[in-house]
Motif scaffolding. Structure first.
Motif, PDB file in Angstrom:
ATOM      1  N   TYR A 129      -6.277   2.044  -4.442  1.00 33.00           N
ATOM      2  CA  TYR A 129      -7.275   1.003  -4.149  1.00 33.00           C
ATOM      3  C   TYR A 129      -8.691   1.560  -4.296  1.00 33.00           C
ATOM      4  O   TYR A 129      -8.915   2.719  -4.077  1.00 33.00           O
ATOM      5  CB  TYR A 129      -7.076   0.470  -2.721  1.00 33.00           C
ATOM      6  CG  TYR A 129      -5.830  -0.351  -2.578  1.00 33.00           C
ATOM      7  CD1 TYR A 129      -5.839  -1.738  -2.797  1.00 33.00           C
ATOM      8  CD2 TYR A 129      -4.609   0.237  -2.235  1.00 33.00           C
ATOM      9  CE1 TYR A 129      -4.693  -2.491  -2.663  1.00 33.00           C
ATOM     10  CE2 TYR A 129      -3.447  -0.515  -2.101  1.00 33.00           C
ATOM     11  CZ  TYR A 129      -3.514  -1.876  -2.321  1.00 33.00           C
ATOM     12  OH  TYR A 129      -2.362  -2.622  -2.193  1.00 33.00           O
ATOM     13  N   ARG A 156      -5.835   0.573   2.999  1.00 32.02           N
ATOM     14  CA  ARG A 156      -6.337   0.684   1.622  1.00 32.02           C
ATOM     15  C   ARG A 156      -7.265   1.890   1.456  1.00 32.02           C
ATOM     16  O   ARG A 156      -7.326   2.482   0.382  1.00 32.02           O
ATOM     17  CB  ARG A 156      -7.063  -0.607   1.237  1.00 32.02           C
ATOM     18  CG  ARG A 156      -6.141  -1.828   1.132  1.00 32.02           C
ATOM     19  CD  ARG A 156      -6.888  -3.058   0.651  1.00 32.02           C
ATOM     20  NE  ARG A 156      -6.042  -4.232   0.724  1.00 32.02           N
ATOM     21  CZ  ARG A 156      -6.018  -5.090   1.741  1.00 32.02           C
ATOM     22  NH1 ARG A 156      -6.811  -4.889   2.786  1.00 32.02           N
ATOM     23  NH2 ARG A 156      -5.200  -6.121   1.734  1.00 32.02           N
ATOM     24  N   VAL A 207       0.810  -1.216   0.000  1.00 34.71           N
ATOM     25  CA  VAL A 207       0.000   0.000   0.000  1.00 34.71           C
ATOM     26  C   VAL A 207       0.847   1.272   0.000  1.00 34.71           C
ATOM     27  O   VAL A 207       0.448   2.281  -0.571  1.00 34.71           O
ATOM     28  CB  VAL A 207      -0.976  -0.023   1.195  1.00 34.71           C
ATOM     29  CG1 VAL A 207      -0.234   0.131   2.512  1.00 34.71           C
ATOM     30  CG2 VAL A 207      -2.038   1.043   1.047  1.00 34.71           C
TER      31      VAL A 207
END
Length: 308
Positions: free
Chosen positions: A308, A302, A238
């Motif tokens: 995302y 996320r 991430v």
């Protein structure tokens, strides 16, 4: 135990400095004390990972570090594919074949300069022994994982050989040698600082803020029930697409023993009243029942990432 391990890895580098760079020739008598110091450290480490867990918990079979290696060919391959590859590429942060070739060229020049010095053959042979020896404890155990901290000794010896090469190659420009090395030092320190920020500070800071935001969104400060964590779907990439070992570019909350400390810190700083049970990781056999809130660190990270 961790302190002993971290002390062991760079230990042979200092032996390298003292006996290869610090003397005109190699004296075997100077190698005897560090050999026994390292041997004692290895025996004591073996006691900590093999004998002590058996005394306290009944066995140590769950620890790969307590088992001797069985796949020798695979271990040798991993040694060159991991520690040697990382060290030649100066930790291989962003895999670059061209830099690895350049680095290998400098290492070869440094080894050649060392070979041509007084007692060069012995120095070069001892350099190889010390380089492998700094990782020897990792070579004899079943664990095949390579972390950055375990190759500190190898990397330091490799960098010294590169530095020897650079000094010999710049001897002909002595008037500008200081400026050359000062410029290199500034560039390398800037790159190191950039890697520290990119690979450690940004991921860890972002992770802490994401979990803080998730706790703030789901929990009131007056809530005094339980908080548990579901780490079954971690968001490894991430914050960084480049990851090396379990350290550079990685997250911490994927490890079950980390998330509680992060939550306790957030609780203390923000003044929450929730409690964290002893068994705080959600699983098939450990549910978050009544008066309990589940936090998913992976989902929290996320949510704050536009990818995302």
């Amino acid at each position: 135990m961790q302190f002993i391990n971290q002390l062991r890895w760079p230990f042979w580098f200092f032996v390298f400095i003292k006996n290869i760079l610090g003397n005109d020739r190699v004296y075997i008598k100077n190698l005897i004390p560090p050999f026994f110091v390292s041997l004692f450290g290895a025996i004591f480490s073996a006691f900590l990972v093999k004998v002590l867990p058996s005394i306290i918990y009944g066995d140590s079979e769950g620890l790969e570090r307590s088992k001797l290696v069985t796949g020798y060919k695979e271990k040798i391959y991993l040694f060159f594919d991991g520690p040697i590859s990382y060290s030649v590429s100066n930790y291989d942060i962003t895999t670059n074949l061209h830099y690895a070739i350049f680095s290998g060229f400098l290492i070869s020049i440094g080894a050649l300069v060392l070979f041509k010095s007084k007692g060069g053959l012995y120095k070069l042979g001892l350099s190889v022994i010390l380089l492998v020896g700094s990782f020897s404890c990792n070579l004899v155990i079943e664990e095949s994982f390579t972390s950055f901290r375990s190759i500190v000794g190898i990397e330091m010896i490799v960098v010294c050989l590169m530095f020897i090469a650079l000094v010999s190659m710049t001897n002909f420009i002595k008037r500008h040698q200081k400026i050359t090395f000062l410029s290199m030092a500034l560039v390398l320190s800037s790159l190191s600082q950039y890697n520290i920020i990119r690979g450690f500070i940004i991921p860890q800071n972002g992770e802490l803020h994401a979990i803080t935001g998730e706790l703030s969104a789901k929990i009131d400060r007056e809530y005094n029930g339980k908080v548990m964590f579901d780490i079954s779907d971690p968001a490894y990439n991430v914050f960084s697409n480049v990851q090396r070992s379990d350290e550079f570019g990685g997250i911490s909350s994927a490890a079950p023993w980390v998330i509680k400390g992060m939550a306790e810190q957030i609780k203390k700083v923000k003044g929450y009243n929730f409690t964290i049970p002893d068994n705080y990781i959600v699983s098939e056999n450990n549910h978050c029942d009544e008066d309990c809130i589940v936090i998913k660190p992976g989902d929290a990270m996320r949510k704050i990432n536009i990818a995302y």
